[in-house]
Write a protein that holds these residues in place. Structure first.
Motif, PDB file in Angstrom:
ATOM      1  N   UNK A 281     -23.949  69.070  11.829  1.00  0.00           N
ATOM      2  CA  UNK A 281     -24.006  68.597  10.441  1.00  0.00           C
ATOM      3  C   UNK A 281     -22.652  68.053   9.998  1.00  0.00           C
ATOM      4  N   UNK A 282     -22.650  67.463   8.790  1.00  0.00           N
ATOM      5  CA  UNK A 282     -21.448  66.843   8.245  1.00  0.00           C
ATOM      6  C   UNK A 282     -20.924  67.667   7.075  1.00  0.00           C
ATOM      7  N   UNK A 283     -19.626  67.925   7.057  1.00  0.00           N
ATOM      8  CA  UNK A 283     -18.998  68.617   5.929  1.00  0.00           C
ATOM      9  C   UNK A 283     -19.205  67.828   4.641  1.00  0.00           C
ATOM     10  N   UNK A 284     -19.529  68.521   3.570  1.00  0.00           N
ATOM     11  CA  UNK A 284     -19.753  67.856   2.302  1.00  0.00           C
ATOM     12  C   UNK A 284     -21.101  67.182   2.202  1.00  0.00           C
ATOM     13  N   UNK A 285     -21.942  67.343   3.220  1.00  0.00           N
ATOM     14  CA  UNK A 285     -23.243  66.698   3.241  1.00  0.00           C
ATOM     15  C   UNK A 285     -24.345  67.590   2.699  1.00  0.00           C
ATOM     16  N   UNK A 286     -25.591  67.170   2.923  1.00  0.00           N
ATOM     17  CA  UNK A 286     -26.738  67.829   2.303  1.00  0.00           C
ATOM     18  C   UNK A 286     -26.993  69.227   2.848  1.00  0.00           C
TER      19      UNK A 286
ATOM     20  N   UNK B 111     -29.746  82.118  10.623  1.00  0.00           N
ATOM     21  CA  UNK B 111     -28.427  81.542  10.913  1.00  0.00           C
ATOM     22  C   UNK B 111     -27.459  82.686  11.177  1.00  0.00           C
ATOM     23  N   UNK B 112     -26.844  82.690  12.371  1.00  0.00           N
ATOM     24  CA  UNK B 112     -25.927  83.783  12.701  1.00  0.00           C
ATOM     25  C   UNK B 112     -24.530  83.286  13.051  1.00  0.00           C
ATOM     26  N   UNK B 113     -24.305  81.996  12.988  1.00  0.00           N
ATOM     27  CA  UNK B 113     -22.968  81.498  13.283  1.00  0.00           C
ATOM     28  C   UNK B 113     -22.739  80.104  12.728  1.00  0.00           C
ATOM     29  N   UNK B 114     -21.527  79.875  12.217  1.00  0.00           N
ATOM     30  CA  UNK B 114     -21.130  78.574  11.689  1.00  0.00           C
ATOM     31  C   UNK B 114     -19.778  78.209  12.285  1.00  0.00           C
ATOM     32  N   UNK B 115     -19.684  76.998  12.835  1.00  0.00           N
ATOM     33  CA  UNK B 115     -18.397  76.479  13.306  1.00  0.00           C
ATOM     34  C   UNK B 115     -18.011  75.287  12.443  1.00  0.00           C
ATOM     35  N   UNK B 116     -16.729  75.181  12.152  1.00  0.00           N
ATOM     36  CA  UNK B 116     -16.230  74.079  11.328  1.00  0.00           C
ATOM     37  C   UNK B 116     -15.098  73.402  12.087  1.00  0.00           C
ATOM     38  N   UNK B 117     -15.302  72.137  12.391  1.00  0.00           N
ATOM     39  CA  UNK B 117     -14.333  71.369  13.169  1.00  0.00           C
ATOM     40  C   UNK B 117     -13.461  70.572  12.215  1.00  0.00           C
ATOM     41  N   UNK B 118     -12.188  70.892  12.154  1.00  0.00           N
ATOM     42  CA  UNK B 118     -11.163  70.260  11.314  1.00  0.00           C
ATOM     43  C   UNK B 118     -11.093  70.924   9.955  1.00  0.00           C
ATOM     44  N   UNK B 119     -10.021  70.622   9.221  1.00  0.00           N
ATOM     45  CA  UNK B 119      -9.810  71.209   7.899  1.00  0.00           C
ATOM     46  C   UNK B 119     -10.510  70.409   6.800  1.00  0.00           C
ATOM     47  N   UNK B 120     -11.296  69.419   7.195  1.00  0.00           N
ATOM     48  CA  UNK B 120     -12.151  68.726   6.238  1.00  0.00           C
ATOM     49  C   UNK B 120     -11.465  67.715   5.355  1.00  0.00           C
ATOM     50  N   UNK B 121     -10.265  67.287   5.707  1.00  0.00           N
ATOM     51  CA  UNK B 121      -9.571  66.319   4.853  1.00  0.00           C
ATOM     52  C   UNK B 121     -10.397  65.046   4.704  1.00  0.00           C
ATOM     53  N   UNK B 122     -10.528  64.519   3.494  1.00  0.00           N
ATOM     54  CA  UNK B 122     -11.160  63.201   3.345  1.00  0.00           C
ATOM     55  C   UNK B 122     -10.380  62.179   4.164  1.00  0.00           C
ATOM     56  N   UNK B 123     -11.083  61.177   4.683  1.00  0.00           N
ATOM     57  CA  UNK B 123     -10.403  60.151   5.461  1.00  0.00           C
ATOM     58  C   UNK B 123      -9.348  59.437   4.637  1.00  0.00           C
TER      59      UNK B 123
ATOM     60  N   UNK C 229     -22.786  73.662  13.298  1.00  0.00           N
ATOM     61  CA  UNK C 229     -21.406  73.220  13.433  1.00  0.00           C
ATOM     62  C   UNK C 229     -21.214  72.001  12.542  1.00  0.00           C
ATOM     63  N   UNK C 230     -20.130  71.995  11.786  1.00  0.00           N
ATOM     64  CA  UNK C 230     -19.876  70.954  10.789  1.00  0.00           C
ATOM     65  C   UNK C 230     -18.673  70.104  11.195  1.00  0.00           C
ATOM     66  N   UNK C 231     -18.773  68.790  10.897  1.00  0.00           N
ATOM     67  CA  UNK C 231     -17.739  67.820  11.241  1.00  0.00           C
ATOM     68  C   UNK C 231     -17.356  67.011  10.003  1.00  0.00           C
ATOM     69  N   UNK C 232     -16.148  66.447   9.963  1.00  0.00           N
ATOM     70  CA  UNK C 232     -15.718  65.680   8.792  1.00  0.00           C
ATOM     71  C   UNK C 232     -16.337  64.288   8.695  1.00  0.00           C
ATOM     72  N   UNK C 233     -17.020  63.822   9.770  1.00  0.00           N
ATOM     73  CA  UNK C 233     -17.600  62.475   9.741  1.00  0.00           C
ATOM     74  C   UNK C 233     -18.755  62.402  10.731  1.00  0.00           C
ATOM     75  N   UNK C 234     -19.634  61.415  10.524  1.00  0.00           N
ATOM     76  CA  UNK C 234     -20.730  61.192  11.463  1.00  0.00           C
ATOM     77  C   UNK C 234     -20.206  60.726  12.818  1.00  0.00           C
ATOM     78  N   UNK C 235     -19.140  59.912  12.776  1.00  0.00           N
ATOM     79  CA  UNK C 235     -18.589  59.441  14.038  1.00  0.00           C
ATOM     80  C   UNK C 235     -18.103  60.580  14.923  1.00  0.00           C
ATOM     81  N   UNK C 236     -17.379  61.535  14.321  1.00  0.00           N
ATOM     82  CA  UNK C 236     -16.874  62.687  15.071  1.00  0.00           C
ATOM     83  C   UNK C 236     -18.045  63.554  15.532  1.00  0.00           C
ATOM     84  N   UNK C 237     -19.038  63.735  14.668  1.00  0.00           N
ATOM     85  CA  UNK C 237     -20.233  64.510  15.028  1.00  0.00           C
ATOM     86  C   UNK C 237     -20.896  63.916  16.269  1.00  0.00           C
TER      87      UNK C 237
END
Length: 799
Positions: A664-669, A681-693, A609-617
């Motif tokens: 994990x973090x969107x745009x990260x390693x 890997x059988x599933x990926x979730x993405x939280x938010x549309x990934x807008x830069x802060x 699952x991916x998040x736009x920031x470490x804080x949100x993660x």
């Protein structure tokens, strides 16, 4: 095809001798040098002709070689002909080493020989070396008049000494082309889309164009671009391929592709260039060049080292370079650069072509149609290029530097203190202007000229000061700040309408940033240094955006391939009941963790699952673990070395007995460049549309493109964010037998603004309006989906 040898390359290779002394290298940009050349050339009389192309063909061992280059200027006078060579650098002319002057004069002597060869009526020529010291703008002119006989002797000796290397290159090229002629695609069959992409790459090379190619995950982009480029090389359409990447992982895939073709009979010289700070031996660190055994006498040992290397090795990886560098006691970084001159494929980071401060001068001092560029994961070049052409400087280190330079220290420097205080006063004036207007920050479209003038003088002083110092903590600290100031000044020389200057007051310290909002013109200029380029990625949509920001021209080509995998092997689920805007995040935590639980409950397996920031993660991970402590979780950390990154990925084993959820973090390693195939890997979730802060600097990009084309929000926020989403989603389906679910946790994904950006293979996306519907849809997917068989093409990472 006649093999072309550049005059500068020829002269430097033959005439260099003695030590490798990096402190003598200039830090000027190519653009600055070109501007100075044009300025001096335009000041000459009407009978002066600039950029005169001179050439001759030399035949040895039955092979023709074209020796060619451009003389900076030729002037006819009543007394004869003057041929001018212009050189620019930071050093004073009198401080140039003897070997440096030998190289300068060597170039102009070759030009003199070639000019006399074109004019048999002349018996001699006047050679003029014009040296421009950038910091002071001092011009030094020296002249020598040489006869036809003297220049002929010089040129003949030069060629005779280079004869071995010319013959070696010809032999290597002959064996290379013969092997390419017999080379077949190194898999039993093309994967869907590979043949089309390979054909498009070949046609691009043939036509000397630029191609922007979107090839979805699984297409096999590496082999589909390298194979046709190498076939074109075998037909003498190009002589050298630069495979440029943003990450070490993609460089390794390129190495593997070359190794694979080599195992099928290809005989080719390839090299991977490694960053200086990574490849240098530990014993070289914190050692001055004049005390470094790998630099002392470097050029005296270089040719035997190259002969040994090129005779015994074809794939010059980091390990190979280090082995031969150690054997011959030569600096491994510089050795790799010198070895690259004899290589057909150069695998390296973007900065070796695009960075104005560290580009490869031996290849890119002028345009060369023998070179062709393959630019992998081109979406990464957008932000990387902005960083390359931007610069920041602050007054924060100055107080400590002044303290270190106090007279009671072991190495006092009253002059250094005085110069540092001048720089501090310049920052103080900027701070006072902000305070007078009660502003925390200020933005201007103009370059910070007053600060730039101060820093130019400071850099000039420090350049001389460092040459007189012995190793000390003061020298190390001053050197670090000097390079910050030097970079700032060099970027200031590039300043144009795509820049904004942002001055920020943070407490008692001032930071000044020269921000390049649109590097497309600079990228275009770099791409013009070769015959053409293919810029490719799994995500280059919308194509018009990437062509605009990556230096595309009206003649650039575009090609988008469909996904090679059945779209119904993955479920694209868009939750309309989840809101992740900043104001709504806290109210939606329960819905998000419940949705994640629904995702992983229908089938045991590995999920990300991916998040736009470490804080949100951190917020969602804590809530999820509290609610579902029985689920095993793991998380990306803010700083992870190679070992910890691998340890993270190693947790995702095939056919696990227990479910694992990785955060994990969107745009990260872990959002691109990783390959977790099959049941890893059988599933990926993405939280938010990934807008830069939201931040002032990204807002400047938004405002710039609003003025350019009215699409500021899209260019600055939406499209970069959506690219991160698509890259993260691309971790899921890696081969034809992969199946899985992509869960998009943000109702904005269902809006037309985002649906229009969905790739074609997301055509079967479903909108989900409730948690019960999500659980039922996921259960139904796993009941219906069936994996497809694998094939040999998919067993190799470069496929």
């Amino acid at each position: 095809m006649v093999t072309k040898i550049g005059i500068r390359q020829l002269v430097e290779f033959v005439l260099r001798q003695g030590d490798l002394n990096e402190t003598k290298n200039s830090q000027n940009t190519a653009l600055v040098g070109a501007k100075i050349h044009r300025r001096l050339q335009s000041s000459r009389s009407d009978d002066y002709q600039g950029e005169v192309y001179l050439k001759t063909t030399v035949t040895m061992n039955g092979q023709d070689y074209l020796i060619a280059g451009r003389a900076d200027g030729v002037q006819l006078t009543n007394d004869g002909v003057i041929i001018e060579e212009i050189k620019t650098s930071d050093q004073a002319f009198e401080d140039l080493t003897e070997n440096t002057q030998t190289l300068y004069w060597g170039q102009v002597q070759v030009y003199g020989y070639l000019l006399l060869k074109q004019h048999p009526e002349l018996d001699a020529v006047t050679l003029q070396l014009t040296y421009f010291q950038v910091a002071t703008e001092k011009i030094t002119k020296t002249q020598r008049t040489l006869t036809r006989a003297e220049l002929t002797t010089f040129f003949t000796q030069l060629i005779q000494e280079y004869e071995y290397w010319l013959t070696l290159r010809a032999d290597l090229r002959q064996r290379r082309n013969a092997s390419i002629s017999d080379l077949d695609f190194p898999f039993p069959a093309f994967r869907p889309g590979q043949r089309e992409l390979a054909a498009a790459v070949y046609k691009t090379i043939y036509a000397h164009k630029r191609l922007f190619a979107e090839a979805p995950t699984g297409t096999g982009k590496t082999i589909s671009t390298l194979f046709p480029a190498i076939k074109a090389m075998g037909e003498d359409l190009i002589e050298r391929i630069f495979y440029l990447t943003a990450k070490q992982s993609t460089r390794r895939v390129a190495e593997e592709a070359v190794a694979l073709m080599s195992s099928h009979g290809l005989v080719i010289k390839s090299i991977t260039l490694t960053a200086k700070d990574q490849i240098r031996f530990p014993e070289e660190r914190d050692v001055l060049p004049e005390d470094n055994p790998y630099m002392i006498g470097y050029y005296d040992r270089l040719k035997p080292a190259l002969k040994d290397l090129l005779t015994h090795e074809n794939q010059l990886t980091r390990t190979v370079i280090e082995t031969y560098a150690k054997k011959h006691t030569v600096d491994p970084f510089e050795f790799s650069l010198d070895a690259s001159l004899f290589c057909d494929v150069v695998i390296c980071d973007y900065n070796y072509l695009f960075d104005p401060l560290v580009y490869l001068q031996r290849f890119f001092s002028e345009s060369d149609d023998d070179n062709f560029f393959l630019i992998d994961e081109a979406h990464n070049l957008v932000s990387r290029a902005r960083d390359m052409y931007s610069a920041t400087v602050s007054d924060q280190p100055i107080a400590q530097l002044i303290k270190l330079a106090q007279p009671d220290k072991s190495q006092p420097s009253d002059d250094l203190q005085r110069e540092l205080k001048k720089v501090r006063r310049s920052f103080t004036r900027l701070a006072q202007a902000l305070m007078d207007n009660d502003l925390p920050a200020q933005v201007s479209p103009e370059p910070p000229e007053t600060l730039l003038r101060t820093l130019r003088k400071f850099n000039e002083f420090v350049t001389d000061w460092m040459g007189e110092q012995k190793p000390s903590p003061l020298l190390d600290a001053v050197r670090d700040y000097f390079f910050d100031c030097l970079t700032f000044v060099k970027i200031g020389d590039l300043y144009n309408g795509s820049y904004q200057t942002r001055t920020v007051l943070d407490g008692h310290h001032v930071t000044v940033k020269q921000l390049c909002l649109d590097p497309s013109d600079f990228l275009d200029g770099s791409l013009q240094l070769g015959a053409g380029a293919v810029l490719f990625s799994a995500t280059l949509s919308p194509m018009a955006y990437y062509r605009r920001v990556l230096g595309g021209t009206a003649e650039s080509l575009a090609y988008q391939l469909p996904s090679p995998f059945p779209p119904k092997h993955q479920a694209i689920l868009v939750t309309q009941y989840v809101q992740t805007t900043y104001r709504e995040r806290d109210r939606n935590v329960e819905r998000i963790i419940a949705s994640l639980k629904a995702l992983i409950s229908a089938r045991t397996g590995n999920y990300l699952v991916f998040f736009p920031s470490y804080g949100y993660l951190t917020q969602i991970k804590a809530a999820f673990e509290l609610a579902y402590p029985e689920i095993t979780t793991t998380a990306q950390e803010a700083t992870m070395d190679a070992a910890s990154r691998q340890a993270f990925l190693d947790q995702f084993q095939p056919a696990p007995a227990k479910t694992l959820l990785g955060f994990c973090v969107l745009g990260g390693i872990f959002s691109e460049g990783i390959d977790l195939r099959g049941s890893r890997l059988i599933g990926v979730a993405i939280v938010s549309v990934g807008l830069p802060g939201l931040n002032p600097e990204t807002n400047l990009i938004r405002d710039y493109y609003d003025h350019q084309n009215g699409q500021g929000f899209a260019y600055a926020y939406q499209l970069p964010g959506m690219n991160n989403v698509l890259q993260a989603a691309g971790r899921l389906i890696r081969s034809r037998h992969d199946t899985g679910i992509i869960l998009l946790l943000d109702q904005r994904f269902a809006s037309r603004r985002y649906v229009d950006l969905f790739p074609e293979h997301w055509q079967y996306y479903q909108t989900i309006r409730s948690l019960p519907q999500l659980s039922a849809t996921i259960t139904n997917f796993w009941q219906q989906v069936k994996g497809a068989p694998t094939d040999e093409n998919e067993t190799h990472p470069s496929a």
